[in-house]
Design a protein around this motif. Sequence first.
Motif, mmCIF file in Angstrom:
data_model
loop_
_atom_site.group_PDB
_atom_site.id
_atom_site.type_symbol
_atom_site.label_atom_id
_atom_site.label_comp_id
_atom_site.label_asym_id
_atom_site.label_seq_id
_atom_site.Cartn_x
_atom_site.Cartn_y
_atom_site.Cartn_z
ATOM 1 N N ALA A 82 0.826 -1.143 0.087
ATOM 2 C CA ALA A 82 0.035 -0.022 -0.024
ATOM 3 C C ALA A 82 0.801 1.183 -0.050
ATOM 4 O O ALA A 82 2.080 1.296 0.481
ATOM 5 C CB ALA A 82 -1.036 -0.026 1.255
ATOM 6 N N SER A 83 0.589 2.252 -0.704
ATOM 7 C CA SER A 83 1.201 3.526 -0.779
ATOM 8 C C SER A 83 0.379 4.647 -1.132
ATOM 9 O O SER A 83 -0.734 4.536 -1.584
ATOM 10 C CB SER A 83 2.243 3.431 -1.765
ATOM 11 O OG SER A 83 1.712 3.776 -3.026
ATOM 12 N N PRO A 84 0.720 5.783 -0.888
ATOM 13 C CA PRO A 84 -0.016 7.017 -1.169
ATOM 14 C C PRO A 84 -0.498 7.206 -2.619
ATOM 15 O O PRO A 84 -1.311 7.960 -2.898
ATOM 16 C CB PRO A 84 0.750 8.148 -0.586
ATOM 17 C CG PRO A 84 1.690 7.734 0.460
ATOM 18 C CD PRO A 84 2.098 6.390 -0.016
ATOM 19 N N HIS A 85 0.188 6.365 -3.584
ATOM 20 C CA HIS A 85 0.100 6.603 -4.907
ATOM 21 C C HIS A 85 -0.813 5.559 -5.461
ATOM 22 O O HIS A 85 -1.265 5.996 -6.320
ATOM 23 C CB HIS A 85 1.420 6.436 -5.498
ATOM 24 C CG HIS A 85 2.724 7.238 -4.940
ATOM 25 N ND1 HIS A 85 2.811 8.529 -5.083
ATOM 26 C CD2 HIS A 85 3.683 6.435 -4.260
ATOM 27 C CE1 HIS A 85 4.079 8.602 -4.348
ATOM 28 N NE2 HIS A 85 4.563 7.682 -4.001
ATOM 29 N N ARG A 86 -1.379 4.806 -4.521
ATOM 30 C CA ARG A 86 -2.256 3.984 -4.938
ATOM 31 C C ARG A 86 -3.757 3.851 -4.029
ATOM 32 O O ARG A 86 -3.645 4.125 -2.962
ATOM 33 C CB ARG A 86 -1.915 2.501 -4.681
ATOM 34 C CG ARG A 86 -0.690 2.260 -5.705
ATOM 35 C CD ARG A 86 -0.192 0.757 -5.981
ATOM 36 N NE ARG A 86 0.725 0.714 -7.155
ATOM 37 C CZ ARG A 86 0.422 0.479 -8.350
ATOM 38 N NH1 ARG A 86 -0.843 0.504 -8.584
ATOM 39 N NH2 ARG A 86 1.522 0.285 -9.040
ATOM 40 N N SER A 87 -4.858 3.945 -4.925
ATOM 41 C CA SER A 87 -5.902 3.910 -3.941
ATOM 42 C C SER A 87 -6.203 2.731 -3.398
ATOM 43 O O SER A 87 -7.090 2.644 -2.547
ATOM 44 C CB SER A 87 -7.279 4.272 -5.180
ATOM 45 O OG SER A 87 -7.320 3.308 -6.060
ATOM 46 N N GLU A 88 -5.921 1.543 -3.707
ATOM 47 C CA GLU A 88 -6.007 0.511 -3.319
ATOM 48 C C GLU A 88 -4.433 -0.560 -3.099
ATOM 49 O O GLU A 88 -3.881 -0.152 -4.165
ATOM 50 C CB GLU A 88 -7.100 -0.802 -3.921
ATOM 51 C CG GLU A 88 -8.518 0.026 -4.266
ATOM 52 C CD GLU A 88 -9.213 -0.185 -2.818
ATOM 53 O OE1 GLU A 88 -8.669 -0.887 -1.841
ATOM 54 O OE2 GLU A 88 -10.082 0.516 -2.510
#
Length: 229
Positions: A82-88
Motif C-alpha cells: 500500500a502507498s499514497p500513490h495507489r487507491s487500493e
Amino acid sequence: MRRILAALAAMAILGGPGAAQAQPMTERTQKLTLEPKRVKGLLLGYGYDLAEFSGEVRTRASSARAVGIFSSDSAKTEFTVASPHRSEPMTAACAGGQSRTAFAWIEFQREDLAYICEFAGGPPDASFALALSKGGLAARLYQPQRAAEMTWNGATLRARTARIAGSVPFGSGGVLSYVVTRDGEEIAGLVRGALKPTFYLPPEGSPDREAAAVLLLALYTFADPADRK
C-alpha cells in the motif's frame, strides 16, 4: 587552456553529466531499515513499514528438498503493498514455476524452474522472476548466486547477488545482498540482515522508486532454500 580547466572544475562542483552515476549506489539512494511487526489476527505472517510503503506478508516454506525446492508449497509467499500513490493495495502472489523471462544476461548455470510473482492491482505489464544458480565453487566463495528481472510500467529492472559496501565481507551459506540496476546503472539494493534488513531505495520522486521497492520486497520475502541448509 585555463578556461577549459575552469569549466571542468565548475562541472565537478555543480555535478555535471555523469557525476551522479560516479557516486556509489549507497550514496544516491535512501537507506531504510525494515522491521517486521505483529498484525492482530495474522498468525502465519507479519506486517511491515518501508518509507511510504506498507503491507502484510504471508509465507509458507518447507524443507522437502528431495522433491525439488519448488515442489508443493516449498516456497510460497503473498505480500501486499500500500502507498499514497495507489487507491487500493497491490497484492503479489509468488511461487515456483516456469518463467517467461529468458535470463540470457546471467552468467551462471541456473535451475530449470524460477520463483515468479503475479500481481493484482499493479501495472498491467507487471512481472517478476528470480533465477537460482545450481551452485558450484563461485557460489560458495561469497554467497549463492541469484538473478531477478522485473517489468514495471514499461521499465525493466534487474537484480543480482553482489556485495554492497558496508555489508559483511564473507559468506555464511545464505544470500547476503542484492544490487538492482536499470539500463546498467545501479539504482537500489538490499542487505538481508537476520533481524533488520537494509533497503536502499531511489530517492523520493524517482520514477523507479515504487518498482524498486516492490522488487526488493519480493527478494526479501522469498524463503530462499539456501537459508535453510
